[in-house]
Design an enzyme around this catalytic site. Structure first.
Site, PDB file in Angstrom:
ATOM      1  N   ASP A 136      71.851  42.853  37.631  1.00  0.00           N
ATOM      2  CA  ASP A 136      71.534  41.719  38.483  1.00  0.00           C
ATOM      3  C   ASP A 136      72.786  41.304  39.248  1.00  0.00           C
ATOM      4  OD1 ASP A 136      72.762  40.818  36.049  1.00  0.00           O
ATOM      5  OD2 ASP A 136      72.218  38.775  36.573  1.00  0.00           O
ATOM      6  N   CYS A 138      86.061  29.062   3.871  1.00  0.00           N
ATOM      7  CA  CYS A 138      85.835  27.783   3.196  1.00  0.00           C
ATOM      8  C   CYS A 138      85.688  27.934   1.683  1.00  0.00           C
ATOM      9  CB  CYS A 138      84.605  27.099   3.786  1.00  0.00           C
ATOM     10  SG  CYS A 138      84.827  26.569   5.502  1.00  0.00           S
ATOM     11  N   ASP A 160      74.575  44.306  27.702  1.00  0.00           N
ATOM     12  CA  ASP A 160      74.532  43.677  29.012  1.00  0.00           C
ATOM     13  C   ASP A 160      74.720  44.766  30.065  1.00  0.00           C
ATOM     14  OD1 ASP A 160      74.454  41.883  31.044  1.00  0.00           O
ATOM     15  OD2 ASP A 160      76.298  40.843  30.528  1.00  0.00           O
ATOM     16  N   SER A 161      74.210  44.501  31.255  1.00  0.00           N
ATOM     17  CA  SER A 161      74.181  45.546  32.276  1.00  0.00           C
ATOM     18  C   SER A 161      75.458  45.644  33.096  1.00  0.00           C
ATOM     19  CB  SER A 161      73.022  45.271  33.238  1.00  0.00           C
ATOM     20  OG  SER A 161      73.254  44.040  33.917  1.00  0.00           O
ATOM     21  N   ASP A 165      73.879  34.341  23.413  1.00  0.00           N
ATOM     22  CA  ASP A 165      75.106  35.079  23.129  1.00  0.00           C
ATOM     23  C   ASP A 165      76.237  34.334  23.806  1.00  0.00           C
ATOM     24  OD1 ASP A 165      76.350  37.201  25.519  1.00  0.00           O
ATOM     25  OD2 ASP A 165      74.568  36.017  25.944  1.00  0.00           O
ATOM     26  N   HIS A 184      84.535  31.955   9.994  1.00  0.00           N
ATOM     27  CA  HIS A 184      84.012  30.597   9.805  1.00  0.00           C
ATOM     28  C   HIS A 184      83.149  30.175  10.994  1.00  0.00           C
ATOM     29  CE1 HIS A 184      83.640  26.341   9.047  1.00  0.00           C
ATOM     30  NE2 HIS A 184      84.018  26.168  10.314  1.00  0.00           N
ATOM     31  N   CYS A 241      81.351  30.096   3.969  1.00  0.00           N
ATOM     32  CA  CYS A 241      81.954  31.302   4.539  1.00  0.00           C
ATOM     33  C   CYS A 241      83.193  31.708   3.729  1.00  0.00           C
ATOM     34  CB  CYS A 241      82.329  31.067   5.996  1.00  0.00           C
ATOM     35  SG  CYS A 241      83.846  30.106   6.227  1.00  0.00           S
ATOM     36  N   CYS A 266      80.291  24.430   4.125  1.00  0.00           N
ATOM     37  CA  CYS A 266      80.222  25.826   4.557  1.00  0.00           C
ATOM     38  C   CYS A 266      80.561  26.756   3.397  1.00  0.00           C
ATOM     39  CB  CYS A 266      81.184  26.057   5.720  1.00  0.00           C
ATOM     40  SG  CYS A 266      81.199  27.758   6.350  1.00  0.00           S
TER      41      CYS A 266
END
Length: 383
Positions: free
Chosen positions: A146, A308, A92-93, A265, A334, A305, A303
């Site tokens: 920006d 889990c 990101d700027s 994001d 998770h 992960c 899940c």
């Protein structure tokens, strides 16, 4: 190097499934980028993030320029080597900091001058310097500088922001060196639809590799955000990636994909994890709450992960209340796995022509207001 681009694999209504092509790799879309503001995803290692299957993370140029500084990153040979991340990096700027650090900055047509709250040093960020900064990092995906106006700003302020964002975008394009990563322009305009249309027309006329919708989810009412998104996303070029900045609540992501957005994001999944809240296919689960103390099953039975596969809710609650770092890590992994699966399922639904049904089922679980006004965090923190 492969030139940046976007390949459309299928669509279902306005929802799209494709591939974002970057010079050093490809990312299937819709896609979510975990946020690594300081060069690390909070409470997770790069190995963790890699093993979850993420190819692209989002770092912040402003924060990294302040600490550890440009020289430290340059000595290491670029941002990838400095942080030890073998995948792709978006940066990101610092445009969000133009809004969020208002008490520490001054904006002129030339750029934004910040006095760092960390070291007190004053730094000037211009479209040209931010472009050069990201190129020195070796960013695979860079954002232009920006001006992001705050929620509730006047129309005059929003109009001035659009004009400045366009002028800065032109300067960034002029300063760009050939052979570097992708460069995205950013559309502003607050929740004023006329200004959004103007901003799209101006920014999309420039030779960017993709386009971001900025200035949403910054405190405006959710209906206004969704109305602005539904209006703005279809105006962006069909053949370029469409990126919605800073949005990560599951229901909002589904709505944005329905509007034609490809990339996301947000700190949301990892931030709520650190407050003891898990994202599941049955909705939000506040692991900190007393009810979890008697639940031995996994956070989400569907899940796979690390949390889990091996641990129960009661144990994770114990870790959170005992301030054990392992609890923060496991819930973070998770929630990231949930976001990975969410975007994968959305892509499959688009390609199979059942996106509307998939979105409807998801929205039945993630109801409007689940996180309104920080209520989810409040519940977690007060439990």
């Amino acid at each position: 190097m492969t030139p940046p681009g976007f390949r459309l694999d299928g669509r279902d209504g306005a929802a799209r499934a494709g591939v974002m092509v970057l010079p050093r790799g490809e990312v299937p879309t819709p896609a979510f980028m975990p946020v690594a503001t300081q060069g690390a995803v909070k409470a997770a290692s790069h190995e963790d993030v890699e093993e979850l299957g993420f190819r692209l993370i989002m770092c912040n140029s402003y924060h990294l320029a302040v600490r550890p500084g440009v020289d430290a990153i340059a000595r290491a040979g670029g941002l990838h080597k400095f942080i030890g991340w073998p995948g792709l990096i978006a940066t990101d700027s610092g445009g969000f900091q133009v809004m969020s650090l208002a008490q520490f900055r001054k904006i002129t047509d030339e750029g934004a001058t910040f006095q760092s709250p960390l070291d007190g040093v004053t730094r000037m960020f211009t479209p040209e310097s931010v472009m050069g900064l990201q190129e020195s990092f070796g960013s695979d995906l860079a954002m232009v500088l920006d001006e992001c106006p705050p929620a509730g700003c006047t129309r005059e302020a929003a109009e001035a922001s659009v004009a400045r964002t366009t002028a800065w975008a032109r300067r960034a394009v002029a300063a760009r060196r050939s052979g570097t990563g992708a460069l995205f322009g950013i559309v502003q305009g607050a929740v004023d639809l006329e200004l959004r249309e103007r901003s799209v027309g101006e920014v999309a006329s420039l030779p960017f590799d993709g386009f971001a919708i900025g200035g949403l989810s910054v405190g405006e009412p959710k209906p206004a955000m969704l109305k602005t998104l539904d209006f703005t996303a279809p105006l962006l070029p069909e053949g370029k990636v469409r990126y919605l900045m800073g949005v990560g609540e599951p229901g909002d992501v589904a709505d944005a994909i329905a509007a034609g957005v490809d990339l996301f994001d947000c700190v949301f999944p990892t931030r709520v994890a650190r407050n003891g809240l898990a994202l599941t296919r049955a909705g939000r689960v506040v692991i900190r709450n007393h009810a979890a103390a008697s639940e031995d099953g996994p956070v989400d039975p569907a899940c796979a992960c690390p949390a889990c596969r091996r641990y129960g809710r009661a144990y994770l609650r114990h870790l959170i209340h005992a301030n054990e770092l392992a609890g923060l890590r496991l819930l973070t992994l998770h929630n990231l796995a949930y976001m990975r699966d969410l975007l994968k399922e959305a892509r499959e639904a688009v390609l199979e022509g059942r996106f509307a049904a998939w979105r409807s089922a998801l929205k039945a679980v993630w109801r409007p207001g689940d996180f309104a006004g920080g209520s989810a965090l409040g519940a977690a923190e007060s439990a």
